[in-house]
Design a protein around this motif. Structure first.
Motif, PDB file in Angstrom:
ATOM      1  N   GLU A 193      -3.181 -17.450  -4.342  1.00 50.41           N
ATOM      2  CA  GLU A 193      -3.096 -16.688  -3.095  1.00 50.41           C
ATOM      3  C   GLU A 193      -4.046 -17.341  -2.091  1.00 50.41           C
ATOM      4  OE1 GLU A 193      -1.102 -14.522  -2.158  1.00 50.41           O
ATOM      5  OE2 GLU A 193      -0.246 -13.580  -3.940  1.00 50.41           O
ATOM      6  N   SER A 242      -2.475 -18.371   5.780  1.00 49.40           N
ATOM      7  CA  SER A 242      -1.079 -17.954   5.619  1.00 49.40           C
ATOM      8  C   SER A 242      -0.174 -19.131   5.245  1.00 49.40           C
ATOM      9  CB  SER A 242      -0.575 -17.323   6.918  1.00 49.40           C
ATOM     10  OG  SER A 242       0.793 -17.047   6.833  1.00 49.40           O
ATOM     11  N   ASN A 273      -3.650 -14.897   5.057  1.00 49.48           N
ATOM     12  CA  ASN A 273      -2.776 -14.306   4.051  1.00 49.48           C
ATOM     13  C   ASN A 273      -3.436 -13.026   3.539  1.00 49.48           C
ATOM     14  OD1 ASN A 273      -1.045 -13.727   1.947  1.00 49.48           O
ATOM     15  ND2 ASN A 273      -1.795 -15.376   0.619  1.00 49.48           N
ATOM     16  N   ARG A 274      -2.964 -11.885   3.985  1.00 54.64           N
ATOM     17  CA  ARG A 274      -3.619 -10.628   3.651  1.00 54.64           C
ATOM     18  C   ARG A 274      -3.577 -10.342   2.153  1.00 54.64           C
ATOM     19  NH1 ARG A 274      -4.782  -7.949   8.330  1.00 54.64           N
ATOM     20  NH2 ARG A 274      -5.361  -6.100   7.145  1.00 54.64           N
ATOM     21  N   ASP A 275      -2.598 -10.870   1.448  1.00 56.38           N
ATOM     22  CA  ASP A 275      -2.533 -10.638   0.010  1.00 56.38           C
ATOM     23  C   ASP A 275      -3.725 -11.249  -0.728  1.00 56.38           C
ATOM     24  OD1 ASP A 275      -0.181  -9.264   0.284  1.00 56.38           O
ATOM     25  OD2 ASP A 275       1.103 -11.002  -0.126  1.00 56.38           O
ATOM     26  N   ARG A 309      -6.423  -8.602  -0.784  1.00 58.69           N
ATOM     27  CA  ARG A 309      -5.997  -7.249  -1.147  1.00 58.69           C
ATOM     28  C   ARG A 309      -6.957  -6.589  -2.132  1.00 58.69           C
ATOM     29  NH1 ARG A 309      -0.633  -8.194  -2.826  1.00 58.69           N
ATOM     30  NH2 ARG A 309      -1.631  -9.003  -4.708  1.00 58.69           N
ATOM     31  N   ASP A 310      -7.422  -7.334  -3.135  1.00 63.78           N
ATOM     32  CA  ASP A 310      -8.274  -6.757  -4.185  1.00 63.78           C
ATOM     33  C   ASP A 310      -9.755  -7.023  -3.952  1.00 63.78           C
ATOM     34  OD1 ASP A 310      -5.977  -5.890  -5.538  1.00 63.78           O
ATOM     35  OD2 ASP A 310      -5.765  -7.830  -6.552  1.00 63.78           O
ATOM     36  N   ASP A 369     -13.274  -6.233  -2.628  1.00 63.28           N
ATOM     37  CA  ASP A 369     -14.022  -5.043  -2.225  1.00 63.28           C
ATOM     38  C   ASP A 369     -15.427  -5.466  -1.787  1.00 63.28           C
ATOM     39  OD1 ASP A 369     -15.032  -2.569  -1.752  1.00 63.28           O
ATOM     40  OD2 ASP A 369     -15.108  -1.937  -3.860  1.00 63.28           O
ATOM     41  N   PRO A 384     -10.964  -3.376   6.454  1.00 62.53           N
ATOM     42  CA  PRO A 384     -10.349  -4.270   5.467  1.00 62.53           C
ATOM     43  C   PRO A 384     -10.934  -5.680   5.583  1.00 62.53           C
ATOM     44  CG  PRO A 384      -8.681  -2.938   6.539  1.00 62.53           C
ATOM     45  CD  PRO A 384      -9.956  -2.685   7.280  1.00 62.53           C
ATOM     46  N   ALA A 420      -9.742  -8.623   5.311  1.00 59.99           N
ATOM     47  CA  ALA A 420      -8.949  -9.554   6.123  1.00 59.99           C
ATOM     48  C   ALA A 420      -9.188  -9.329   7.609  1.00 59.99           C
ATOM     49  CB  ALA A 420      -7.465  -9.391   5.797  1.00 59.99           C
TER      50      ALA A 420
END
Length: 313
Positions: free
Chosen positions: A198, A202, A262-264, A267-268, A270, A276, A278
């Motif tokens: 990932e 992007s 790439n926001r994915d 995603r995890d 923290d 967020p 991103a």
């Protein structure tokens, strides 16, 4: 006449209105040359004569005030150099600190990307206004409470003149550093795309934008060694600016459109913040790249100006 005189003239006429700079430069150069000729008759060599004349003339920043027949502003001409040096130092130190605090506070509140960028820009602008206002006010009050001395408390010396290389060529070490920085950026873009499942950047932009940025970075690496071999010219300065725009503008546009990251990939992640990750990174990159672009435009304008023959020479 030595380069010391050229550097003195460059600083001296900077505070003179543009329409009067050519006349002021010629007037000051003639006065310096007359003084040097007198001292050459006193068995001094040219460098010693130039040094003696410029020290007698004093700080070149005061020339504009004397030429216009009035102070450079609210502050007396004697204290103006100290005010300018202190103001620049405070701006360089305080503005980034305030902008950083504004960024952290906005991220902690969970603000959007636009709100974070606005908070940073607003904090930086407010810091500039406050630092400029209070520094100027203090100097203006001191001028009115404590009369300015007839001469600066610190004796001026030509050692205070800004240094300027006699060659327009880029040193080999500088060329290597410039090229290595561009190649490292290329490697980072490519490796994150190839190695990571990932990637942070992007993948959708590999159809055009990331290859375009890589091409501009590669050309920057080549340009570094061209300048090392041939030296700077107006054409090469303009080329360098165009390549900087090609490197900085596309990422800025993609970041503003929410298409650079790439926001994915985040995603995890923290970080213990309300915003967020991103969005926080997008805002940080927008601020940093915008600052780099503004700085590059200013330095390019100065460089192109200095490459033209000086009217006062």
């Amino acid at each position: 006449m030595t380069s010391t005189v050229d550097r003195y003239l460059e600083v001296a006429v900077a505070g003179v209105p543009p329409k009067d700079r050519a006349d002021a430069g010629r007037e000051l150069r003639d006065a310096i040359e007359d003084g040097v000729r007198e001292r050459l008759g006193e068995e001094l060599d040219e460098d010693e004569a130039v040094e003696a004349v410029l020290v007698e003339f004093g700080d070149p920043l005061l020339f504009a005030a004397r030429y216009r027949g009035r102070p450079l502003g609210l502050i007396s001409s004697v204290r103006y150099p100290a005010w300018r040096i202190l103001l620049r130092l405070l701006l360089v130190i305080i503005v980034p600190i305030i902008a950083g605090v504004a960024f952290v506070y906005a991220v902690e509140r969970g603000a959007s990307v636009a709100s974070i960028v606005g908070a940073v820009a607003g904090g930086a602008l407010e810091a500039v206004v406050h630092v400029s206002f209070w520094t100027t006010l203090i100097f203006a009050l001191v001028d009115r409470i404590v009369p300015a001395p007839a001469k600066p408390e610190v004796t001026w010396s030509t050692a205070y003149l800004p240094q300027r290389s006699s060659s327009t060529r880029l040193a080999l070490g500088e060329a290597i550093l410039w090229a290595a920085t561009a190649l490292a950026a290329i490697a980072a873009i490519v490796v994150q795309h190839v190695v990571l499942n990932e990637p942070p950047l992007s993948p959708a932009q590999w159809s055009f934008w990331w290859p375009a940025v890589i091409a501009a970075l590669a050309l920057q690496a080549v340009l570094a060694f061209v300048v090392h071999r041939r030296g700077w010219s107006p054409a090469l300065r303009l080329t360098a600016l165009v390549l900087d725009l090609a490197v900085l503008v596309p990422p800025l546009w993609l970041l503003a459109a929410g298409r650079a990251l790439n926001r994915d990939a985040f995603r995890d992640l923290d970080l213990g913040i309300a915003t967020p990750p991103a969005d926080a990174l997008t805002a940080a990159l927008l601020v940093v790249l915008s600052s780099l672009l503004a700085w590059r435009l200013v330095t390019a304008a100065r460089s192109l100006r200095h490459l033209h023959p000086k009217a006062e020479s």
